[in-house]
Design an enzyme around this catalytic site. Structure first.
Site, PDB file in Angstrom:
ATOM      1  N   GLU A  60      14.445  -3.492  34.507  1.00 13.84           N
ATOM      2  CA  GLU A  60      13.577  -4.352  33.699  1.00 13.84           C
ATOM      3  C   GLU A  60      12.447  -4.913  34.562  1.00 13.84           C
ATOM      4  O   GLU A  60      12.680  -5.356  35.674  1.00 13.84           O
ATOM      5  CB  GLU A  60      14.418  -5.483  33.095  1.00 13.84           C
ATOM      6  CG  GLU A  60      13.652  -6.410  32.198  1.00 13.84           C
ATOM      7  CD  GLU A  60      12.849  -5.672  31.143  1.00 13.84           C
ATOM      8  OE1 GLU A  60      13.439  -4.885  30.380  1.00 13.84           O
ATOM      9  OE2 GLU A  60      11.620  -5.849  31.088  1.00 13.84           O
ATOM     10  N   GLU A  64       9.309 -13.645  34.151  1.00 16.42           N
ATOM     11  CA  GLU A  64       9.666 -14.916  33.541  1.00 16.42           C
ATOM     12  C   GLU A  64       8.383 -15.672  33.239  1.00 16.42           C
ATOM     13  O   GLU A  64       7.429 -15.631  33.994  1.00 16.42           O
ATOM     14  CB  GLU A  64      10.549 -15.735  34.494  1.00 16.42           C
ATOM     15  CG  GLU A  64      11.987 -15.306  34.438  1.00 16.42           C
ATOM     16  CD  GLU A  64      12.881 -16.082  35.395  1.00 16.42           C
ATOM     17  OE1 GLU A  64      12.580 -17.238  35.704  1.00 16.42           O
ATOM     18  OE2 GLU A  64      13.885 -15.499  35.830  1.00 16.42           O
ATOM     19  N   CYS A 117      14.119 -13.131  41.671  1.00 12.96           N
ATOM     20  CA  CYS A 117      13.976 -11.691  41.939  1.00 12.96           C
ATOM     21  C   CYS A 117      13.422 -11.351  43.323  1.00 12.96           C
ATOM     22  O   CYS A 117      14.112 -10.709  44.112  1.00 12.96           O
ATOM     23  CB  CYS A 117      13.110 -11.049  40.857  1.00 12.96           C
ATOM     24  SG  CYS A 117      13.923 -11.076  39.248  1.00 12.96           S
ATOM     25  N   LYS A 171      15.610 -12.140  46.572  1.00 14.23           N
ATOM     26  CA  LYS A 171      16.885 -11.400  46.665  1.00 14.23           C
ATOM     27  C   LYS A 171      16.645  -9.885  46.676  1.00 14.23           C
ATOM     28  O   LYS A 171      17.350  -9.154  47.366  1.00 14.23           O
ATOM     29  CB  LYS A 171      17.836 -11.812  45.536  1.00 14.23           C
ATOM     30  CG  LYS A 171      17.683 -11.070  44.227  1.00 14.23           C
ATOM     31  CD  LYS A 171      18.833 -11.360  43.275  1.00 14.23           C
ATOM     32  CE  LYS A 171      18.541 -10.881  41.871  1.00 14.23           C
ATOM     33  NZ  LYS A 171      18.320  -9.440  41.698  1.00 14.23           N
TER      34      LYS A 171
HETATM   35  N1  LIG Z   1      14.967 -13.021  35.662  1.00 14.58           N
HETATM   36  C1  LIG Z   1      14.038 -12.097  35.783  1.00 14.58           C
HETATM   37  O1  LIG Z   1      12.852 -12.367  35.724  1.00 14.58           O
HETATM   38  C2  LIG Z   1      14.430 -10.660  35.982  1.00 14.58           C
HETATM   39  C3  LIG Z   1      13.465  -9.660  35.795  1.00 14.58           C
HETATM   40  C4  LIG Z   1      13.840  -8.328  35.969  1.00 14.58           C
HETATM   41  C5  LIG Z   1      15.137  -8.020  36.351  1.00 14.58           C
HETATM   42  N2  LIG Z   1      16.049  -9.017  36.558  1.00 14.58           N
HETATM   43  C6  LIG Z   1      17.407  -8.648  36.922  1.00 14.58           C
HETATM   44  O2  LIG Z   1      18.215  -8.704  35.752  1.00 14.58           O
HETATM   45  C7  LIG Z   1      19.526  -9.149  36.088  1.00 14.58           C
HETATM   46  C8  LIG Z   1      19.861 -10.393  35.309  1.00 14.58           C
HETATM   47  O3  LIG Z   1      18.997 -11.437  35.702  1.00 14.58           O
HETATM   48  P1  LIG Z   1      18.871 -12.805  34.890  1.00 14.58           P
HETATM   49  O4  LIG Z   1      17.778 -13.572  35.519  1.00 14.58           O
HETATM   50  O5  LIG Z   1      18.821 -12.492  33.443  1.00 14.58           O
HETATM   51  O6  LIG Z   1      20.300 -13.465  35.254  1.00 14.58           O
HETATM   52  P2  LIG Z   1      20.975 -14.735  34.585  1.00 14.58           P
HETATM   53  O7  LIG Z   1      21.791 -15.359  35.641  1.00 14.58           O
HETATM   54  O8  LIG Z   1      19.964 -15.554  33.854  1.00 14.58           O
HETATM   55  O9  LIG Z   1      21.949 -14.103  33.471  1.00 14.58           O
HETATM   56  C9  LIG Z   1      23.078 -13.339  33.743  1.00 14.58           C
HETATM   57  C10 LIG Z   1      24.136 -13.643  32.679  1.00 14.58           C
HETATM   58  O10 LIG Z   1      25.219 -12.719  32.798  1.00 14.58           O
HETATM   59  C11 LIG Z   1      26.412 -13.410  32.448  1.00 14.58           C
HETATM   60  N3  LIG Z   1      27.566 -12.613  32.924  1.00 14.58           N
HETATM   61  C12 LIG Z   1      28.041 -12.471  34.193  1.00 14.58           C
HETATM   62  N4  LIG Z   1      29.076 -11.619  34.209  1.00 14.58           N
HETATM   63  C13 LIG Z   1      29.270 -11.191  32.949  1.00 14.58           C
HETATM   64  C14 LIG Z   1      30.166 -10.268  32.340  1.00 14.58           C
HETATM   65  N5  LIG Z   1      31.076  -9.594  33.039  1.00 14.58           N
HETATM   66  N6  LIG Z   1      30.085 -10.078  31.008  1.00 14.58           N
HETATM   67  C15 LIG Z   1      29.173 -10.740  30.278  1.00 14.58           C
HETATM   68  N7  LIG Z   1      28.265 -11.606  30.803  1.00 14.58           N
HETATM   69  C16 LIG Z   1      28.316 -11.824  32.121  1.00 14.58           C
HETATM   70  C17 LIG Z   1      26.229 -14.765  33.083  1.00 14.58           C
HETATM   71  O11 LIG Z   1      27.092 -15.728  32.505  1.00 14.58           O
HETATM   72  C18 LIG Z   1      24.753 -15.035  32.788  1.00 14.58           C
HETATM   73  O12 LIG Z   1      24.565 -15.724  31.567  1.00 14.58           O
HETATM   74  C19 LIG Z   1      19.524  -9.340  37.602  1.00 14.58           C
HETATM   75  O13 LIG Z   1      19.969  -8.164  38.215  1.00 14.58           O
HETATM   76  C20 LIG Z   1      18.067  -9.556  37.914  1.00 14.58           C
HETATM   77  O14 LIG Z   1      17.750  -9.195  39.231  1.00 14.58           O
HETATM   78  C21 LIG Z   1      15.724 -10.327  36.362  1.00 14.58           C
END
Ligand SMILES: NC(=O)c1ccc[n+]([C@@H]2O[C@H](COP(=O)([O-])OP(=O)(O)OC[C@H]3O[C@@H](n4cnc5c(N)ncnc54)[C@H](O)[C@@H]3O)[C@@H](O)[C@H]2O)c1
Length: 452
Positions: free
Chosen positions: A154, A158, A266, A269
């Site tokens: 993705e 944000e 992001c 990490k």
């Molecule tokens: N935040 C960003 O801008 C962004 C952009 C691109 C990619 N990413 C990537 O996307 C991924 C998610 O990031 P995020 O910022 O949305 O994280 P986040 O912490 O906001 O959300 C992750 C969610 O997953 C849930 N979770 C954990 N284990 C679980 C399981 N086994 N089953 C169901 N739910 C579970 C957590 O409770 C949490 O609500 C990461 O790898 C991140 O690097 C993030």
């Protein structure tokens, strides 16, 4: 299409809501019952512009639902998106425990063909681990149900996540399974009606593409931050240099702003995880190591400017702080430069009164109760009894403040602009001593002329 999104955080909730917006039947799973309860009661656990309307519209239409029931969630979707967190482990590598837990849950409950889509940012080779975890669970159950694992990183930002998801620059699909590729093409067709932006590649290249993108952007930022420090020493202005180089189409203007360091969930990490992946494979990424360490230093650049101006001992000093979130339009405080600044100022005896349009609740949670840290209801209120104003996040509402009022309210009219929001002439004409990052301020010019 029937879609399950596993992990309802920034990426999962935005993806789920936007996929429902295109008419899909989406079920979002999370292990956090509090988060799901908020969503079921019509609330949104994060701040993301426009997301509340998309969620409300699709919940009302019955296309978007939320659950903590793992078995129900696996049964629901043909496409199962894994969008759980991949936080850094102690050694900097991506912690895959949540991704693999999600994969095992799929293996435990699936009874028909599934396409498992890795949307989380995961190191190269993770799709193989996901495949193995699912296969292991299937073997335990002695079932031979078919499934495919696809990498679909993705790229949303944000603060503009809904817009980015609805109008993607590109959609990366790493897959070998023909049926899975067809399903992914069909799913994303409504998001790219004017021209095809879906790039199909092998899984490992797709996984690496995500890291390469973030690493490149972080590199541009650290490069400009270092040049900004040099500009200060040489008596040049980084903002003019930015305009001078950005006009070259090979370089472009994006991501060339000097500031007080990148943060967020992001870049820090992902840069660390890619360095780790590389060294595990026997190759050192020297450029990225420098990018990472330059950023760690840059997060302290404001403290250095403040102590140079007010001395190492800041006891009895009070600082107004504008901005807490790691960037505007989000409440995300993960790795935010404001965290380093607040810690360092308080450590030196100062008190801080902070204001952020959205992130104050999150900041209260992150910092916990601290007598030396208070929060103001309005930006200007933070300036009361303050020695100086420090800006860490470039929220729009800070762009054009009443400089005369700022000068009148501060004990010493000093502004530290960690995001180069203001033109030095404007503040200096208002009688404010101005410090920015690599800008040719009167203070910077004085340092150059005093240098041996
Ligand atoms: N935040 C960003 O801008 C962004 C952009 C691109 C990619 N990413 C990537 O996307 C991924 C998610 O990031 P995020 O910022 O949305 O994280 P986040 O912490 O906001 O959300 C992750 C969610 O997953 C849930 N979770 C954990 N284990 C679980 C399981 N086994 N089953 C169901 N739910 C579970 C957590 O409770 C949490 O609500 C990461 O790898 C991140 O690097 C993030």
């Amino acid at each position: 299409m029937k879609i399950t999104v596993i992990g309802t955080g920034y990426v999962g909730l935005v993806s789920g809501a936007c996929l429902a917006e295109m008419g899909n039947d989406v079920l979002c799973l999370d292990v956090d019952p509090h988060k799901i309860a908020i969503l079921e009661q019509g609330g949104i656990p994060i701040h993301e512009p426009g997301l509340d309307q998309v969620v409300a519209r699709n919940v009302a239409a019955g296309r978007l639902r939320f659950t903590t029931d793992v078995a129900r969630s696996v049964a629901h979707g043909t496409l199962l998106f894994i969008a759980v967190g991949t936080p850094p482990d102690e050694d900097g590598s991506a912690d895959l425990q949540y991704v693999l837990a999600a994969a095992r849950n799929i293996g435990r409950h699936m009874t028909d063909y599934k396409v498992v889509v890795d949307k989380s940012t995961v190191p190269v080779g993770t799709a193989d681990k996901v495949r193995a975890a699912i296969a292991e669970e299937l073997a335990r159950r002695q079932t031979g149900v078919r499934f495919a694992v696809v990498s679909n990183p993705e790229f949303l930002k944000e603060g503009a996540a809904v817009e980015d998801f609805m109008r993607p620059d590109r959609i990366i699909v790493g897959a070998e399974d023909e049926q899975a590729i067809l399903l992914m093409r069909a799913l994303y067709a409504p998001f790219q009606r004017s021209h095809d932006r879906l790039v199909v590649m092998d899984v490992r290249s797709a996984e690496l593409t995500k890291y390469a993108a973030n690493a490149m952007l972080a590199t541009r930022i650290s490069f400009m931050n270092e040049l900004a420090l040099l500009a200060e020493r040489l008596g040049a202005d980084i903002e003019l240099v930015r305009q001078g180089i950005g006009s070259d189409p090979r370089i472009g203007f994006g991501f060339l702003y000097a500031g007080c360091g990148y943060g967020g969930s992001c870049f820090p990490k992902d840069v660390k995880a890619l360095i780790r992946t590389a060294s595990e494979s026997g190759q050192e990424l020297q450029v990225l190591r420098a990018v990472d360490s330059a950023n760690e230093d840059q997060k302290r650049v404001l403290v250095e400017k403040i102590t140079r101006r007010f001395g190492e001992d800041l006891s009895g000093r009070r600082f107004a702080l504008w901005g807490l979130a790691f960037k505007p339009n989000t409440d995300d405080m993960r790795e935010a430069p404001s965290r380093v600044l607040v810690d360092e100022l308080i450590l030196r005896g100062a008190s801080v009164c902070a204001y952020d349009p959205i992130a104050m609740d999150e900041a209260r949670r992150v910092f916990g109760p601290r007598p030396a840290l208070s929060f103001a209801a309005q930006a200007m209120d933070a300036l009361e009894h303050a020695d100086a104003l420090v800006i860490v996040t470039e929220w729009k509402e800070f762009r054009s403040p009443d400089f005369e009022r700022i000068r009148g309210m501060l004990h010493q009219p000093v502004v530290f602009d960690g995001r180069n929001m203001f033109a030095p002439e404007l503040l200096e004409a208002a009688g404010i001593e101005f410090h920015a990052i690599g800008r040719l301020t009167a203070a910077a010019a004085q340092r150059v002329s005093a240098a041996p």
